[in-house]
Design an enzyme around this catalytic site. Sequence first.
Site, PDB file in Angstrom:
ATOM      1  N   GLY A 149      -9.096  18.262   2.946  1.00 28.98           N
ATOM      2  CA  GLY A 149      -9.287  18.593   1.544  1.00 28.98           C
ATOM      3  C   GLY A 149     -10.198  17.580   0.888  1.00 28.98           C
ATOM      4  O   GLY A 149     -11.028  17.912   0.043  1.00 28.98           O
ATOM      5  N   ALA A 150     -10.036  16.317   1.304  1.00 24.00           N
ATOM      6  CA  ALA A 150     -10.853  15.226   0.781  1.00 24.00           C
ATOM      7  C   ALA A 150     -10.613  14.012   1.662  1.00 24.00           C
ATOM      8  O   ALA A 150      -9.701  13.995   2.492  1.00 24.00           O
ATOM      9  CB  ALA A 150     -10.496  14.925  -0.673  1.00 24.00           C
ATOM     10  N   MET A 151     -11.428  12.983   1.475  1.00 23.36           N
ATOM     11  CA  MET A 151     -11.266  11.730   2.206  1.00 23.36           C
ATOM     12  C   MET A 151     -11.508  10.578   1.245  1.00 23.36           C
ATOM     13  O   MET A 151     -12.502  10.555   0.519  1.00 23.36           O
ATOM     14  CB  MET A 151     -12.229  11.657   3.393  1.00 23.36           C
ATOM     15  CG  MET A 151     -12.073  10.400   4.233  1.00 23.36           C
ATOM     16  SD  MET A 151     -10.438  10.263   5.012  1.00 23.36           S
ATOM     17  CE  MET A 151     -10.512   8.564   5.587  1.00 23.36           C
ATOM     18  N   GLU A 152     -10.594   9.604   1.277  1.00 30.74           N
ATOM     19  CA  GLU A 152     -10.503   8.570   0.255  1.00 30.74           C
ATOM     20  C   GLU A 152     -11.447   7.395   0.465  1.00 30.74           C
ATOM     21  O   GLU A 152     -11.154   6.271   0.050  1.00 30.74           O
ATOM     22  CB  GLU A 152      -9.074   8.046   0.191  1.00 30.74           C
ATOM     23  CG  GLU A 152      -8.587   7.312   1.455  1.00 30.74           C
ATOM     24  CD  GLU A 152      -7.915   8.198   2.476  1.00 30.74           C
ATOM     25  OE1 GLU A 152      -7.177   7.674   3.341  1.00 30.74           O
ATOM     26  OE2 GLU A 152      -8.108   9.423   2.425  1.00 30.74           O
ATOM     27  N   HIS A 193      -4.733  12.223  -6.041  1.00 31.60           N
ATOM     28  CA  HIS A 193      -4.270  11.841  -4.692  1.00 31.60           C
ATOM     29  C   HIS A 193      -5.252  10.855  -4.061  1.00 31.60           C
ATOM     30  O   HIS A 193      -4.852   9.793  -3.559  1.00 31.60           O
ATOM     31  CB  HIS A 193      -4.142  13.118  -3.852  1.00 31.60           C
ATOM     32  CG  HIS A 193      -3.818  12.918  -2.401  1.00 31.60           C
ATOM     33  ND1 HIS A 193      -2.678  13.421  -1.820  1.00 31.60           N
ATOM     34  CD2 HIS A 193      -4.474  12.281  -1.399  1.00 31.60           C
ATOM     35  CE1 HIS A 193      -2.659  13.113  -0.547  1.00 31.60           C
ATOM     36  NE2 HIS A 193      -3.747  12.404  -0.261  1.00 31.60           N
ATOM     37  N   GLU A 194      -6.535  11.220  -4.065  1.00 31.73           N
ATOM     38  CA  GLU A 194      -7.527  10.351  -3.427  1.00 31.73           C
ATOM     39  C   GLU A 194      -7.643   9.016  -4.152  1.00 31.73           C
ATOM     40  O   GLU A 194      -7.828   7.968  -3.522  1.00 31.73           O
ATOM     41  CB  GLU A 194      -8.884  11.052  -3.372  1.00 31.73           C
ATOM     42  CG  GLU A 194      -8.892  12.350  -2.596  1.00 31.73           C
ATOM     43  CD  GLU A 194      -8.270  12.236  -1.218  1.00 31.73           C
ATOM     44  OE1 GLU A 194      -8.538  11.234  -0.518  1.00 31.73           O
ATOM     45  OE2 GLU A 194      -7.516  13.148  -0.827  1.00 31.73           O
ATOM     46  N   HIS A 208      -5.105   6.514  -3.082  1.00 36.49           N
ATOM     47  CA  HIS A 208      -5.431   5.852  -1.815  1.00 36.49           C
ATOM     48  C   HIS A 208      -6.204   4.553  -2.022  1.00 36.49           C
ATOM     49  O   HIS A 208      -6.247   3.714  -1.105  1.00 36.49           O
ATOM     50  CB  HIS A 208      -6.272   6.781  -0.941  1.00 36.49           C
ATOM     51  CG  HIS A 208      -5.484   7.761  -0.143  1.00 36.49           C
ATOM     52  ND1 HIS A 208      -4.431   7.392   0.660  1.00 36.49           N
ATOM     53  CD2 HIS A 208      -5.613   9.112   0.001  1.00 36.49           C
ATOM     54  CE1 HIS A 208      -3.947   8.461   1.270  1.00 36.49           C
ATOM     55  NE2 HIS A 208      -4.639   9.520   0.875  1.00 36.49           N
ATOM     56  N   GLU A 255      -0.231   8.688   3.041  1.00 38.48           N
ATOM     57  CA  GLU A 255      -0.262  10.074   2.597  1.00 38.48           C
ATOM     58  C   GLU A 255       0.926  10.479   1.722  1.00 38.48           C
ATOM     59  O   GLU A 255       0.762  11.235   0.765  1.00 38.48           O
ATOM     60  CB  GLU A 255      -0.389  11.008   3.804  1.00 38.48           C
ATOM     61  CG  GLU A 255      -1.634  10.766   4.632  1.00 38.48           C
ATOM     62  CD  GLU A 255      -2.926  10.833   3.816  1.00 38.48           C
ATOM     63  OE1 GLU A 255      -2.922  11.412   2.709  1.00 38.48           O
ATOM     64  OE2 GLU A 255      -3.944  10.286   4.282  1.00 38.48           O
TER      65      GLU A 255
END
Length: 813
Positions: free
Chosen positions: A256-259, A290-291, A294, A313
């Site tokens: 979905g995404a990467m932090e 959410h990201e 992180h 997570e």
Amino acid sequence: MSLTLAEARDRAATVEVASYAIDLDLTGWERGRYACTTTVRFTATTPSTFLELTAATDVTVDGAHPLTWTYDGRRIHLEGLPVGEPVEVVVHAEVPYVSDGDGMHLMTDPEDGETYVSAYLSLDVAQRVLPCFDQPDLKATFDLAVTADPRWTVLANGRVREHDEAAGRWRFATTPRICPSLFVVCAGPWHSVTWEHAGLPFGWHARASLAAELDRDAQELQRTTEACFDHYATLFDQPYAFDSYDQLFGPGHNWGAMETPGCVTYRDELLPRGRITEDQRARRATVIAHEMAHMWFGNLVTMRWWEDTWLNESFADYMGYRVAEDGAGFAETLVVHESSRKPSAYTADERRSTHPVAPAPEDVPDVDSAFANFDAISYSKGNSCLRQLVTWLGDEDFLAGVNAHLTRHAFGNATLDDLVSALDAVSPRDVRGWAEVWLRRPGFDTLTVRRDPCGTPVLERDGVRPHRFTVTAYAEDGTVAGERLVDLDDSPVPLPEWSGLAVVPNSRGESFVRLRLDEHSSALVHRRLADVGDDLLRTVLWAHCFDEVRTGALPVAAYADLVAAHLPREPHAALVAAVLDRTLGPVRTRVATADAVPALADAVAAACAAGLSVGPGAEDEQVAIALVRGLVSTTRDPSLLERWLAAGRTDTGPVGGVDLDPSLRWSALARLAALGAVDGDRLEAERVADGSFAGDLGAACALAARPTAEAKASAWGQMTEPEVSNRLFESLAHGLWDAERPDLCAPYVDAYLDAAPDIARRRGQGFSLVLGRNAFPALTLTDAQRSRLAEVLAGDVPTVLARQWNDALDDLG
């Protein structure tokens, strides 16, 4: 073979990494490879070690000290290192671009012919981009220089330090100490919106062909980013640790995404063409939050090994929903969590592959095993456990412990024990005991409502965990008659004040637990579900019904009746979407028998039509959009779809109908194709008229959905092409499988089972996830097909694919 725990521990004990200096030449991308020169500075206490670098060519290794080296396609083995002295190793290599989202992903946009390259990393994917010590507890600083097309913008972890526009040469500021999986670089003619906030440069970026969509949402994206950023500043003592905050919608993302710090990457489906619904906006906000979480959980403080994935997570998932609501103002984000994500965690926790939220290190023996644990347990169950911890512990003590943990381990690595020690030090409660039963053990408890001889409801726990949750009593008309917080452990809790009333424990979802209601309470839920006025209370009841049909406590036919009765009256768009996703997904493909599938689809179609004519969908556009999606997916009336397509909007729902945005238009065309009511020439004409990457994918799905042997054969042929992209593969699979025509699809079930292991071995972890989860046959398998699946699993199947297949086999019962 992926890196093992034993190898990682040994290397961490003998190597200390100081820095990476990386120089990338991204010009000449037509060659399919890019030049990468990496200088690694480290100290080793043994004369030999290894760097990882996958599938590179023309590899050479130099150093200030004499050394010998060999390269086997995955690892650069170094010998003759000076023991205990700083050493500098320079690796030159040609590294391949990828089309599967694991590595330096290359994409040419069919809409305008522009090309984009983006490094999408995770776990041990850094080695597909550059040579490195690819494990989370070997942190280092990163310096990056990039040469690219002078027309391109390049984004990375740090601020731009130098930029020669004529030469296309970029240099970026040195990062703080991070692990290799957090490295990022994204290059292309991005459309950008930039600004400053809190003394830092911020930006949102997307492909040039999505400029209108980014401009459409720019104000909201900026507001959401700033609100979340400012809210985290009130929660955490440690400031944001990096020097910039770019965010990019990138093509081909597997996650979905990467932090990645300094430049967070998102799949660009989160920037939909045409229209974005309120539900999509709220879900996107939770991902943004959410990201951002992180930046503290994962980036500032990083797990030592992958058994503590949950430290990244679970915390980010919990904080994402919390901060999107409390900070950015998106109301009722818990409706999405409780209806769309938490139910999958219950399913995951009853499979053979279940694992504790925080497993022991030896239970995660290698990185492939760790990759399989990026699942509903590490995300949604972990989120739910943390919500229960905050309810049980109190928010003040929770944040005090978390802040002590973040401060103590800033820029380093930490474990579950470190966090528990911090929480235990600030709370009078037994946090270690809580962590042992909630985080170290798989499974969940069951809360039962029974009646004593006087009709008093009594709550009982089947399990070992302490619980604190809300109990709600309902009157006969579905209105709330009372509500209070209850603690439940070994001793039953009677509720004499609610004698004769329906009672639902955990009614606001504070705990992770199964409900088994008494006959009176269950009957009222089934009868009065739509009459419950509170959205979160109603969400928990819908989720309870999802669990009942999955476990067989509620027959599929009775569940279809419940959907028919209550979905038309459901006023919350996100909940409508969740009911449709659950019903047309797991219930149709995993629970219902093949002969029950058509009736279930017809029940959904009728419910959606009713909701659009007489329910909330007749007035509320957001509810109507969700219902139209459901009706488009299930109707058997080609004339209805053709009428809508011709008009560009529906003729039901709110006054004026609902516009068919590009996504809805392709859904309608795919349904027409599945009904055999549209030919390939028409679909090709629609694809050309659309002209976008998303249009190409929509056409591929619709062409594959046609109910002919030739269409299925063509789709399967494209899916097995060696370099098919992850997005095209997924779209083709979505069209290939037809739950209402299992016989037509039968030859490709066997073909899929035969071909998938080799595809997984060749394409790696991320593609294996698409292959095993998203492309698994979305239909009821016969006994023979299930036996064939079990037979293939008994052979040599790569770890990630085997996990997905075993999970599917468990779900099929």
